[in-house]
Design an enzyme around this catalytic site. Sequence first.
Site, PDB file in Angstrom:
ATOM      1  N   LYS A 257       0.827  -1.208   0.000  1.00 53.06           N
ATOM      2  CA  LYS A 257       0.000   0.000   0.000  1.00 53.06           C
ATOM      3  C   LYS A 257       0.869   1.270   0.000  1.00 53.06           C
ATOM      4  O   LYS A 257       0.650   2.175  -0.786  1.00 53.06           O
ATOM      5  CB  LYS A 257      -0.918   0.013   1.233  1.00 53.06           C
ATOM      6  CG  LYS A 257      -1.834  -1.206   1.329  1.00 53.06           C
ATOM      7  CD  LYS A 257      -2.717  -1.159   2.560  1.00 53.06           C
ATOM      8  CE  LYS A 257      -1.978  -1.220   3.881  1.00 53.06           C
ATOM      9  NZ  LYS A 257      -1.284  -2.498   4.144  1.00 53.06           N
TER      10      LYS A 257
ATOM     11  N   ARG B 235      -9.836   0.444   8.817  1.00 57.06           N
ATOM     12  CA  ARG B 235      -9.423  -0.909   9.180  1.00 57.06           C
ATOM     13  C   ARG B 235     -10.502  -1.661   9.937  1.00 57.06           C
ATOM     14  O   ARG B 235     -10.298  -2.821  10.279  1.00 57.06           O
ATOM     15  CB  ARG B 235      -8.181  -0.838  10.074  1.00 57.06           C
ATOM     16  CG  ARG B 235      -6.858  -1.037   9.319  1.00 57.06           C
ATOM     17  CD  ARG B 235      -5.777  -0.822  10.347  1.00 57.06           C
ATOM     18  NE  ARG B 235      -4.528  -1.456  10.164  1.00 57.06           N
ATOM     19  CZ  ARG B 235      -3.432  -0.869   9.692  1.00 57.06           C
ATOM     20  NH1 ARG B 235      -3.473   0.336   9.206  1.00 57.06           N
ATOM     21  NH2 ARG B 235      -2.289  -1.514   9.685  1.00 57.06           N
TER      22      ARG B 235
ATOM     23  N   ARG C 254      11.845  -4.790   5.096  1.00 61.43           N
ATOM     24  CA  ARG C 254      11.466  -3.397   4.770  1.00 61.43           C
ATOM     25  C   ARG C 254      12.293  -2.392   5.558  1.00 61.43           C
ATOM     26  O   ARG C 254      12.560  -2.578   6.737  1.00 61.43           O
ATOM     27  CB  ARG C 254       9.981  -3.216   5.115  1.00 61.43           C
ATOM     28  CG  ARG C 254       9.525  -1.777   5.171  1.00 61.43           C
ATOM     29  CD  ARG C 254       8.041  -1.664   5.093  1.00 61.43           C
ATOM     30  NE  ARG C 254       7.334  -2.089   6.282  1.00 61.43           N
ATOM     31  CZ  ARG C 254       6.008  -2.125   6.375  1.00 61.43           C
ATOM     32  NH1 ARG C 254       5.255  -1.779   5.349  1.00 61.43           N
ATOM     33  NH2 ARG C 254       5.436  -2.517   7.480  1.00 61.43           N
TER      34      ARG C 254
ATOM     35  N   ARG D 168      11.023  -0.207  11.270  1.00 58.01           N
ATOM     36  CA  ARG D 168       9.953  -0.045  12.258  1.00 58.01           C
ATOM     37  C   ARG D 168      10.084  -1.076  13.366  1.00 58.01           C
ATOM     38  O   ARG D 168      10.351  -2.239  13.086  1.00 58.01           O
ATOM     39  CB  ARG D 168       8.594  -0.195  11.566  1.00 58.01           C
ATOM     40  CG  ARG D 168       8.243   0.993  10.720  1.00 58.01           C
ATOM     41  CD  ARG D 168       7.066   0.736   9.824  1.00 58.01           C
ATOM     42  NE  ARG D 168       5.943   0.072  10.476  1.00 58.01           N
ATOM     43  CZ  ARG D 168       4.761  -0.132   9.904  1.00 58.01           C
ATOM     44  NH1 ARG D 168       4.557   0.299   8.664  1.00 58.01           N
ATOM     45  NH2 ARG D 168       3.802  -0.738  10.539  1.00 58.01           N
TER      46      ARG D 168
ATOM     47  N   ARG E  76      -0.625  -8.658  13.397  1.00 65.50           N
ATOM     48  CA  ARG E  76      -1.188  -7.653  12.479  1.00 65.50           C
ATOM     49  C   ARG E  76      -1.996  -8.330  11.376  1.00 65.50           C
ATOM     50  O   ARG E  76      -3.041  -7.832  10.957  1.00 65.50           O
ATOM     51  CB  ARG E  76      -0.072  -6.778  11.918  1.00 65.50           C
ATOM     52  CG  ARG E  76       0.444  -5.784  12.974  1.00 65.50           C
ATOM     53  CD  ARG E  76       1.863  -5.317  12.729  1.00 65.50           C
ATOM     54  NE  ARG E  76       2.037  -4.613  11.484  1.00 65.50           N
ATOM     55  CZ  ARG E  76       3.217  -4.407  10.902  1.00 65.50           C
ATOM     56  NH1 ARG E  76       4.330  -4.866  11.460  1.00 65.50           N
ATOM     57  NH2 ARG E  76       3.291  -3.751   9.777  1.00 65.50           N
TER      58      ARG E  76
HETATM   59  P1  ADP Z   1       2.268  -1.813   3.249  1.00 66.48           P
HETATM   60  O1  ADP Z   1       2.273  -0.308   3.169  1.00 66.48           O
HETATM   61  O2  ADP Z   1       1.073  -2.418   2.576  1.00 66.48           O
HETATM   62  O3  ADP Z   1       2.452  -2.346   4.643  1.00 66.48           O
HETATM   63  P2  ADP Z   1       4.820  -1.585   1.815  1.00 66.48           P
HETATM   64  O4  ADP Z   1       4.417  -0.767   0.625  1.00 66.48           O
HETATM   65  O5  ADP Z   1       5.573  -0.897   2.883  1.00 66.48           O
HETATM   66  O6  ADP Z   1       3.515  -2.340   2.423  1.00 66.48           O
HETATM   67  O7  ADP Z   1       5.632  -2.853   1.283  1.00 66.48           O
HETATM   68  C1  ADP Z   1       6.235  -3.765   2.194  1.00 66.48           C
HETATM   69  C2  ADP Z   1       7.641  -4.144   1.696  1.00 66.48           C
HETATM   70  O8  ADP Z   1       7.512  -4.930   0.498  1.00 66.48           O
HETATM   71  C3  ADP Z   1       8.497  -2.937   1.328  1.00 66.48           C
HETATM   72  O9  ADP Z   1       9.827  -3.197   1.741  1.00 66.48           O
HETATM   73  C4  ADP Z   1       8.398  -2.827  -0.195  1.00 66.48           C
HETATM   74  O10 ADP Z   1       9.613  -2.357  -0.764  1.00 66.48           O
HETATM   75  C5  ADP Z   1       8.142  -4.278  -0.609  1.00 66.48           C
HETATM   76  N1  ADP Z   1       7.199  -4.399  -1.732  1.00 66.48           N
HETATM   77  C6  ADP Z   1       6.110  -3.619  -1.996  1.00 66.48           C
HETATM   78  N2  ADP Z   1       5.481  -4.015  -3.127  1.00 66.48           N
HETATM   79  C7  ADP Z   1       6.188  -5.098  -3.578  1.00 66.48           C
HETATM   80  C8  ADP Z   1       6.054  -5.976  -4.723  1.00 66.48           C
HETATM   81  N3  ADP Z   1       5.042  -5.817  -5.607  1.00 66.48           N
HETATM   82  N4  ADP Z   1       6.966  -6.962  -4.864  1.00 66.48           N
HETATM   83  C9  ADP Z   1       7.972  -7.130  -3.953  1.00 66.48           C
HETATM   84  N5  ADP Z   1       8.161  -6.344  -2.878  1.00 66.48           N
HETATM   85  C10 ADP Z   1       7.279  -5.340  -2.681  1.00 66.48           C
HETATM   86  P1  AMP Z   2       0.639   0.565   9.371  1.00 66.79           P
HETATM   87  O1  AMP Z   2       1.693   1.614   9.236  1.00 66.79           O
HETATM   88  O2  AMP Z   2      -0.564   0.838   8.525  1.00 66.79           O
HETATM   89  O3  AMP Z   2       1.184  -0.826   9.200  1.00 66.79           O
HETATM   90  O4  AMP Z   2       0.117   0.666  10.888  1.00 66.79           O
HETATM   91  C1  AMP Z   2       0.983   0.418  11.982  1.00 66.79           C
HETATM   92  C2  AMP Z   2       0.162   0.246  13.258  1.00 66.79           C
HETATM   93  O5  AMP Z   2      -0.541   1.458  13.553  1.00 66.79           O
HETATM   94  C3  AMP Z   2      -0.928  -0.830  13.190  1.00 66.79           C
HETATM   95  O6  AMP Z   2      -0.432  -2.126  13.489  1.00 66.79           O
HETATM   96  C4  AMP Z   2      -1.906  -0.321  14.270  1.00 66.79           C
HETATM   97  O7  AMP Z   2      -1.442  -0.594  15.574  1.00 66.79           O
HETATM   98  C5  AMP Z   2      -1.844   1.200  14.060  1.00 66.79           C
HETATM   99  N1  AMP Z   2      -2.828   1.676  13.054  1.00 66.79           N
HETATM  100  C6  AMP Z   2      -2.560   2.260  11.852  1.00 66.79           C
HETATM  101  N2  AMP Z   2      -3.688   2.581  11.204  1.00 66.79           N
HETATM  102  C7  AMP Z   2      -4.708   2.176  12.010  1.00 66.79           C
HETATM  103  C8  AMP Z   2      -6.129   2.208  11.892  1.00 66.79           C
HETATM  104  N3  AMP Z   2      -6.735   2.716  10.792  1.00 66.79           N
HETATM  105  N4  AMP Z   2      -6.858   1.710  12.917  1.00 66.79           N
HETATM  106  C9  AMP Z   2      -6.285   1.208  14.022  1.00 66.79           C
HETATM  107  N5  AMP Z   2      -4.955   1.131  14.194  1.00 66.79           N
HETATM  108  C10 AMP Z   2      -4.165   1.618  13.199  1.00 66.79           C
END
Ligand code: ADP
Ligand code: AMP
Length: 215
Positions: A13, A88, A127, A161, A172
């Site tokens: 995302k 969410r 990541r 993170r 999660r």
């Molecule tokens: P989200 O925001 O949904 O938690 P991220 O965009 O941070 O996910 O992606 C998680 C990890 O996977 C990052 O390190 C990113 O570089 C990698 N990633 C994202 N999209 C892809 C893909 N299509 N193929 C392989 N790795 C990906």
């Molecule tokens: P994310 O960066 O989206 O992976 O979110 C990291 C953490 O923040 C999650 O595991 C939750 O603890 C909290 N969080 C982020 N967005 C939300 C949401 N919309 N509702 C509840 N908790 C959230």
Amino acid sequence: MNIILLGPPGAGKGTQAQRLVDKHGMRQLSTGDMLRAAVKAQTPVGLEAKAVMDRGELVSDEIVSALIGDELDAMGDQVGAIFDGYPRTAAQAASLDDILAARGRTLDRVIELEVDEDALVERITGRFTCANCGKGYHETFDPPKVAGTCDKCGGHEFKRRPDDNEETVRTRMAEYRAKTAPILPLYDARGIVSRIDGMADMDHVAAAIESALAG
Ligand code: ADP
Ligand code: AMP
């Protein structure tokens, strides 16, 4: 346009939101980023949210919906919003409807990134982001072009993170399955969901999102 990017942790995302921001000047509204900023600044919200986030559970609906409303108020009416990591829960989805309606905005599309859960742990544990500009990377799938230097800003410091560890990722994912996936039928009923293969490489995912938004 106002769109939601929906998918479990690590689905891509944030990666795709960054691309939409760069290409279309849209604004990414990530509740995760907002909460991490609050934790860093030690605001009352941050102090309340920290332990919940460290466990991988969900922060209260009231807190995140208030953050989203404030962020929308701070941006121009003409700028499109990308909701990343929000809503969410069913309660957040209902709040988002109200928040948008109160501001004369409509929800145009929900992009669901479909991914294989087994791949997510590797995505998340690999990541990292640039500590200066926030650009996201992956050790294996998307490393900086020059090792140790951010492609975007030239920075040399990177961060990970605290919740990107295998144990928290499992919680999660369970939270996603139990509370977030069930909101999809609501948007399906409105006919606004596009399902995209999030296992494809990043450029293909981006192209599929572009055609979903154009169609
Ligand atoms: P989200 O925001 O949904 O938690 P991220 O965009 O941070 O996910 O992606 C998680 C990890 O996977 C990052 O390190 C990113 O570089 C990698 N990633 C994202 N999209 C892809 C893909 N299509 N193929 C392989 N790795 C990906
Ligand atoms: P994310 O960066 O989206 O992976 O979110 C990291 C953490 O923040 C999650 O595991 C939750 O603890 C909290 N969080 C982020 N967005 C939300 C949401 N919309 N509702 C509840 N908790 C959230």
